[in-house]
Design a protein around this motif. Sequence first.
Motif, short mmCIF file in Angstrom:
data_model
loop_
_atom_site.label_atom_id
_atom_site.label_comp_id
_atom_site.label_asym_id
_atom_site.label_seq_id
_atom_site.Cartn_x
_atom_site.Cartn_y
_atom_site.Cartn_z
N LEU A 79 -9.49 93.23 -10.84
CA LEU A 79 -9.74 94.38 -9.98
C LEU A 79 -8.80 95.50 -10.41
CD1 LEU A 79 -11.04 95.61 -7.39
CD2 LEU A 79 -9.17 94.57 -6.09
N VAL A 80 -9.34 96.67 -10.67
CA VAL A 80 -8.53 97.81 -11.11
C VAL A 80 -7.61 98.25 -9.97
CG1 VAL A 80 -8.57 100.20 -11.92
CG2 VAL A 80 -10.28 98.57 -12.74
N LEU A 81 -6.34 98.46 -10.28
CA LEU A 81 -5.39 99.02 -9.31
C LEU A 81 -5.47 100.54 -9.44
CD1 LEU A 81 -2.29 96.66 -9.74
CD2 LEU A 81 -4.16 96.50 -8.07
N GLU A 82 -6.04 101.15 -8.45
CA GLU A 82 -6.24 102.59 -8.41
C GLU A 82 -6.34 102.99 -6.95
OE1 GLU A 82 -9.94 103.31 -10.38
OE2 GLU A 82 -11.12 102.11 -8.95
N PRO A 83 -6.36 104.27 -6.63
CA PRO A 83 -6.49 104.64 -5.22
C PRO A 83 -7.74 104.02 -4.60
CG PRO A 83 -5.84 106.55 -6.52
CD PRO A 83 -6.15 105.46 -7.51
N ARG A 84 -7.52 103.13 -3.67
CA ARG A 84 -8.62 102.49 -2.94
C ARG A 84 -8.06 102.02 -1.60
NH1 ARG A 84 -11.67 98.99 -5.52
NH2 ARG A 84 -10.86 99.15 -7.64
N THR B 296 -0.17 93.55 -1.17
CA THR B 296 0.57 92.31 -1.47
C THR B 296 0.46 91.33 -0.30
OG1 THR B 296 2.71 93.16 -0.65
CG2 THR B 296 2.21 93.48 -3.00
N GLN B 297 0.34 91.84 0.92
CA GLN B 297 0.19 90.95 2.06
C GLN B 297 -1.13 90.18 1.99
OE1 GLN B 297 1.26 91.87 5.97
NE2 GLN B 297 3.12 92.98 5.45
N ILE B 298 -2.19 90.85 1.57
CA ILE B 298 -3.48 90.18 1.44
C ILE B 298 -3.39 89.06 0.41
CG2 ILE B 298 -5.89 90.48 0.78
CD1 ILE B 298 -5.58 93.43 1.81
N VAL B 299 -2.80 89.38 -0.76
CA VAL B 299 -2.64 88.37 -1.80
C VAL B 299 -1.72 87.25 -1.32
CG1 VAL B 299 -1.69 87.96 -4.11
CG2 VAL B 299 -3.14 89.96 -3.69
N GLY B 300 -0.62 87.61 -0.68
CA GLY B 300 0.31 86.61 -0.19
C GLY B 300 -0.32 85.69 0.84
N LYS B 301 -1.19 86.24 1.67
CA LYS B 301 -1.84 85.41 2.68
C LYS B 301 -2.85 84.44 2.07
CE LYS B 301 -1.17 88.52 6.62
NZ LYS B 301 -1.15 87.87 7.94
N VAL B 302 -3.38 84.79 0.91
CA VAL B 302 -4.21 83.82 0.19
C VAL B 302 -3.36 82.62 -0.20
CG1 VAL B 302 -5.53 83.41 -1.92
CG2 VAL B 302 -5.87 85.53 -0.64
N LEU C 116 -11.21 91.61 -3.21
CA LEU C 116 -10.45 90.43 -3.60
C LEU C 116 -11.12 89.15 -3.09
CD1 LEU C 116 -8.10 88.85 -4.77
CD2 LEU C 116 -6.78 89.41 -2.72
N LEU C 117 -11.51 89.13 -1.83
CA LEU C 117 -12.17 87.95 -1.31
C LEU C 117 -13.49 87.69 -2.03
CD1 LEU C 117 -11.48 88.12 2.54
CD2 LEU C 117 -10.18 86.96 0.74
N GLY C 118 -14.16 88.76 -2.46
CA GLY C 118 -15.37 88.59 -3.24
C GLY C 118 -15.09 88.00 -4.61
N LEU C 119 -14.02 88.44 -5.26
CA LEU C 119 -13.65 87.86 -6.56
C LEU C 119 -13.32 86.38 -6.42
CD1 LEU C 119 -11.32 90.56 -8.19
CD2 LEU C 119 -13.74 90.14 -8.64
N LEU C 120 -12.59 86.04 -5.37
CA LEU C 120 -12.22 84.64 -5.18
C LEU C 120 -13.47 83.79 -4.91
CD1 LEU C 120 -8.99 85.02 -3.02
CD2 LEU C 120 -9.16 84.56 -5.47
N ALA C 121 -14.40 84.29 -4.14
CA ALA C 121 -15.63 83.55 -3.90
C ALA C 121 -16.40 83.36 -5.20
CB ALA C 121 -16.49 84.30 -2.88
N ASP C 122 -16.38 84.39 -6.04
CA ASP C 122 -17.04 84.29 -7.34
C ASP C 122 -16.40 83.23 -8.23
OD1 ASP C 122 -19.10 85.18 -9.09
OD2 ASP C 122 -17.64 86.37 -10.21
#
Length: 319
Positions: free
Chosen positions: A93-98, A29-35, A107-113
């Motif tokens: 992006l699938v939420l699973e153990p990662r 959530t911090q990564i998403v929030g920082k976006v 995530l940054l790759g999806l946003l660039a896409d």
Amino acid sequence: MSPDERATIWPELRWADWRDTAITLQLWTQIVGKVRLSLTPWLNHGWQVPLYVSARGLTTSPIPAGHELLEIEFDFIAHRLVCRTSANQQRELVLEPRSVADFHDRLLGLLADLGVAVRINGVPNEVPDPIPFARDKSHASYDAGAAHRFWRALVQVDRIFKLFRSGFLGKASPVHFFWGSFDLAVTRFSGRAAPPHPGGVPGLPDPVTREAYSHEVSSAGFWPGGDGFPEPAFYSYAYPEPSGFRTCPVPAAARFDTGLGEYILPYEAVRTAASPDALLLDFLETTYAAAADAAGWDRAALECPMGAPARVRETRESA
């Protein structure tokens, strides 16, 4: 409310049972929030940074991205992270153990896409021994059932917090989820400026803390627990803390925690109460009253009856 109904509406949350998932999810959530933080103009008290409870999980709400809007949502029903734009584009992006590193990069790759160019501060906030997101391969847990139960608890808390918020005419924050501290919170303001905050909050820059606490507040929230306080709980505090605040009458299940400097009401006490809604509202109202009375707020001017659907609030002229 029957035990089965209670278990569905107010699910059991034991920190030890989902600790690893909670720590990983907080970092996600911090990564998403920082976006959102990187793309959104600053609002008073940092209100541009939180996430919000949605009908499926937690969402950023619309974020400006060039001439379009971007929204990122944690879907805790389908267990997907969904990125969508007003240009009718969507990536998931699938939420699973990662690992946190993998989540960050994907995530940054999806946003660039999607054509969204964004750079974020790559170090977590308000967590002990922070590891840069891009290098964190040690946190990689995701228990879908635990994440779903956490969100179901947030749904109930969000509902009651919003009802409580409706009983205030003065300045009040939205009900929002702060990804740094991993809690859902709502704040009332007296309207008076506060003395400068001393700062020193671990993992939070002092200018951010001082701006957040620039005005006198009574704040309440819900926290799912952590290693330093391993149980989910509701909290309420005042800044600056007025004399006499700690000794005011509150529900029997609540207590003032001197170590935290806050009133605490265990989530389990609410979940197992005959009327969870009533107990939580009582806690919110009595701890707010403790802060407002001790600090001499103009309660007559700031308060009003709680709102009701489809009923216009009365004004002095219409009463």
